[in-house]
Design an enzyme around this catalytic site. Sequence first.
Site, mmCIF file in Angstrom:
data_model
loop_
_atom_site.group_PDB
_atom_site.id
_atom_site.type_symbol
_atom_site.label_atom_id
_atom_site.label_comp_id
_atom_site.label_asym_id
_atom_site.label_seq_id
_atom_site.Cartn_x
_atom_site.Cartn_y
_atom_site.Cartn_z
ATOM 1 N N CYS A 130 37.812 29.264 38.020
ATOM 2 C CA CYS A 130 37.006 30.217 37.257
ATOM 3 C C CYS A 130 35.548 30.265 37.693
ATOM 4 O O CYS A 130 34.795 31.114 37.225
ATOM 5 C CB CYS A 130 37.084 29.898 35.761
ATOM 6 N N HIS A 152 30.723 32.061 31.877
ATOM 7 C CA HIS A 152 32.137 32.306 32.174
ATOM 8 C C HIS A 152 32.878 32.533 30.865
ATOM 9 O O HIS A 152 32.672 31.809 29.889
ATOM 10 C CB HIS A 152 32.720 31.109 32.930
ATOM 11 N N ASN A 161 40.599 35.377 28.845
ATOM 12 C CA ASN A 161 40.000 34.687 29.989
ATOM 13 C C ASN A 161 40.501 35.354 31.276
ATOM 14 O O ASN A 161 41.655 35.173 31.659
ATOM 15 C CB ASN A 161 40.386 33.203 29.953
#
Lengths: 314, 314
Positions: free
Chosen positions: A110, A243, A273
């Site tokens: 990520c 993030h 996500n």
Amino acid sequence: MYINKISGYVPHDRIPNDYFKNLNDLSDEWIIERTGIKERRKASVGENTHTMGIEALKVGLESLPYPKEEIDLIVGATYTPYDTIFTLAHACQHFLDISDIPVVSVNTACSSFLNAVEVVEGYFATGKAKRALIVLSEHNTAYSDEHDKKSGHLWGDGAAAIFMSNERVSNVDLAIKSVSTGGAGNIGKAPESVYLRPANEGFKMPFGKDVFLNACQYMAKSTKEILEKSGYSLEDLTYLIPHQANLRITKNVAKNLNLPEEKALSNIQYLGNTGCAGAAIVIEENQHKFKKGDLVVVTVFGGGYSYGAMLIEC
Amino acid sequence: MYINKISGYVPHDRIPNDYFKNLNDLSDEWIIERTGIKERRKASVGENTHTMGIEALKVGLESLPYPKEEIDLIVGATYTPYDTIFTLAHACQHFLDISDIPVVSVNTACSSFLNAVEVVEGYFATGKAKRALIVLSEHNTAYSDEHDKKSGHLWGDGAAAIFMSNERVSNVDLAIKSVSTGGAGNIGKAPESVYLRPANEGFKMPFGKDVFLNACQYMAKSTKEILEKSGYSLEDLTYLIPHQANLRITKNVAKNLNLPEEKALSNIQYLGNTGCAGAAIVIEENQHKFKKGDLVVVTVFGGGYSYGAMLIEC
């Protein structure tokens, strides 16, 4: 370094929390309380990491302030590859039909967005490139186990494209003042807390709490450091873009930094996500709000672990 | 840029051609005639991309001319990942236990070696790193279909580690005079000739001939160009190290360049195609032969497609 254009793509299909009520007996309230997620997008049959990345870059091309032929570097980023040989970067080159420029796909889960920016920074520094394209794309639902009560409801699909130049092209360019990344593969439960082992156990997050705690800590620390390094303080910050892993992480980072919650921008509520694409999509969605001189920090944390921060002056 | 140390690792288990006689009715003679391969290595149960990469770097650490703590960048490279979240670069950081340095895994299939070198070159150029570790590791047999008559017999497992510095450390360092890479994802049958789609069709090479023809062409062209760019001619070349895809490709590249066959170094005969690690293992195996001032070109070609060349002065 300057961002000349940033564009995003999310698939059409929405998966509301109710889907996981039926599947895993997880209620809408339970999911929202723990993650902030109300729905996420899922790639349709025939869509994949490549097609979504290309859709994102197509949107950017429509108003790119220079001909696509000037692109001289392509960096792809994904931890959910469609093909690890004809990689995301190769697929974008194929679509753009630009010959003989460096293409490379990178991955730090990520946090790949900022590693990709650092790779571009390196090519700019050596003079090997002047106009780079970064394509971030995640097809989480191709690998995630939707029956997994621990993490099946977290993931969404999406992509972003970032067109960058070594020199300013227009007065709406976003200036990257500084970018910094670090690995933390030797910290906590990094090897096992969240993994995607395509030939073995698949995609699981057995130790989400360890990810949560480290994400909060590293994103707050990285944000502080990148501002200090550039001679700014937290008071100078206009927006923080962490993030998009979990709304509680975002709120926790903002709280640790004594930032008002509204300064921390999010899309996890309706996208889930979306991996390394998430923070870039947030920039794309909010750039109309940015005023000349605004300071924006993007900070990332990836399973594995790795982290980073980037300071943007609008 | 300088290579201070290069080390390799191949698994213990040897798979001779006879194995494929029993499995796919492919004879030893048939395989040797078409590929030059006599045997290849296969990772044991419990071995994977990470463990092999770490074994390779352990060998290098034994005689590294500086403390491991000076390593300030780790670049992993693989198209056969064990884990796409805790990536190869993260795993090496975990093993080395060095905190807060950039780590990133990169991938352009079999050409990743030189893209990794270019990424290091970029970090050196920005001053963000001075001592880099590249770890190349391929666990082809985790993904390949050994029953596939077209390509099941080609693949081997193996890894290499390359320790690099921005300045010369010792008089046995290999000096990288120039490195160059390019994508060719828009050429020929790049999207489909060889693919590894972990969540879909697996690892196949339906159009091996297209790979063969383009590999021959691009590796010869890249070799000529990197020499010319640095003011050398083919006569100045001491050794050529092509990507180890097929002995016929290597011979064809040497022939196209009018080089005597013995100048082209190989290990494919006993290791098979070890992906992005292959050419690096060739350097490791042959470095005892290199004399001061020798010029070596490493040239690579990867499915997808992408290519590159690197000029080394010993």
